[in-house]
Design an enzyme around this catalytic site. Sequence first.
Site, short mmCIF file in Angstrom:
data_model
loop_
_atom_site.label_atom_id
_atom_site.label_comp_id
_atom_site.label_asym_id
_atom_site.label_seq_id
_atom_site.Cartn_x
_atom_site.Cartn_y
_atom_site.Cartn_z
CB THR A 1 -0.89 0.00 1.25
OG1 THR A 1 -1.63 -1.22 1.26
CG2 THR A 1 -1.85 1.17 1.26
CG LEU B 1 -4.41 -10.04 2.03
CD1 LEU B 1 -4.17 -10.04 3.52
CD2 LEU B 1 -3.52 -11.05 1.35
N GLY C 1 -7.40 -1.84 14.92
CA GLY C 1 -5.94 -1.84 15.06
C GLY C 1 -5.33 -2.50 13.84
CB CYS D 1 -4.19 -2.21 7.02
SG CYS D 1 -3.14 -3.42 6.21
#
Length: 433
Positions: free
Chosen positions: A122, A152, A256, A259
């Site tokens: 990302t 995912l 949390g 990500c």
Amino acid sequence: MNKLAVIGAGYVGLVTGICLASCGHDVTCMDIDECKIDQLKAGRLPLFEPGLQELHDTNTAKGRLSFTTNPEQAVQHAEGVFIAVGTPPRKDGGADLSYIHNAIQSIAPFLQKDSVIIMKSTVPVGTHADVKKLLDRTAGHPVRLVSNPEFLREGSAVNDFFYSDRIVIGSNDPSPASFVEQLYHSIPSPVIHTDPQTAEMIKYSSNAFLAAKISFINEMAALCEAEGADISMVAAGMGMDKRIGEHFLKAGIGYGGSCFPKDTTALLYSAAQQNITVPLLSSIHEVNRRQPRVFIKKVLDRFGSIEGKKAAVLGLTFKPNTDDLRRSPSREIINLLVEEGAMVTGYDPVVSVSGKRVWQIPLAQTMEEALTGADLAVICTEWKEIIDFPLHCYPLYMKEANIFDGRNCYPVSQARGLPLFYSSVGRPVYKGI
Ligand code: NAD
């Protein structure tokens, strides 16, 4: 069948590599962490993800999966190279891209002329263009780069890979984009083709929206507590509306993991860089940040002081079915309990058996052991083992059964008639003692 490499054998890289091998590709996973690679070569996964070990074993036996720490060995024959290294938050909230840069520099000199680099990590909007420049310069020739963000969820990652809601492919060049699409040909998911910056933005916007749902329902939970309403029923009633949807409407101690917290702060940072005010985004983050403290206030309201009290913290990972402790709200809960003078013992179905020492607290090997003699129990993760542990058993082990359920694991009605105190999130408190 294609020859592929995956750079970074963490949660995303390993799932991607192993699942692509299951699709019939020949995959080499590369990581700089020698311990991890040694473990993988010995046939053991360095992380817990349901279903992944079995796929690893099958594909290794078929000779489709190998592991190395050597970048040249990983990429020299690869037609496609996935980048799946971490992009952790910097102190200022922006994404730390140094792992991406290091990975690119280590592989670029060994790339085939026509290989395609596929960005799974990302990365902030606009990173594609910078990485492309770095790739071309280090490789000494133009390199084809495609953005292919990952969606995912840890805990159901294998299923998410094979039944993804969508596959996003961001590229300005149709040829590498169709190469990436055909890598996934056996997966029946819709494919969206975009330019790279839109693909990067889809990933951040998706995570920010999911985080928003969680913070929203947590804010509603606070109102429910004040008004005597039940957030579980509110969420169920809201979720039946197809425009809203039932997912991510579970009140609790906050989100949390590796990500949501980092991606929302990275988006906030990007907005600040662009001089764009994003009050909604700031609030999502703020509501989540204060959630553990709001929850611990319930403990303090009950006891006055918890100095010297024995507290059992049940569930340590940021969600069930993973061993990932990164940015888990349980950490903040434990810190607050310790700060207030409680003696904390933790229990987690996966972390406890790993033998890891976590955040300087002792770990019990079973839930019963953690609860024995405790004055209070705080549930931080909705593991099935915890949900299945009958509420009426808490008083059998605890000195006094004060249960603070940060994940609404039990219906409040189950507490009725039992000799316990049960406080959860956004629902009525039951005072049986
Ligand atoms: P992770 O920390 O589990 O794994 C990253 C791996 O990269 C580590 O094993 C590390 O040793 C390795 N690495 C670092 N530098 C390297 C280099 N130069 N060469 C080779 N390997 C190197 O991270 P993760 O959770 O798998 O996340 C990876 C990326 O995917 C991040 O950008 C994350 O935001 C994104 N993502 C994660 C999830 C998730 O649920 N974990 C979901 C979607 C997207």
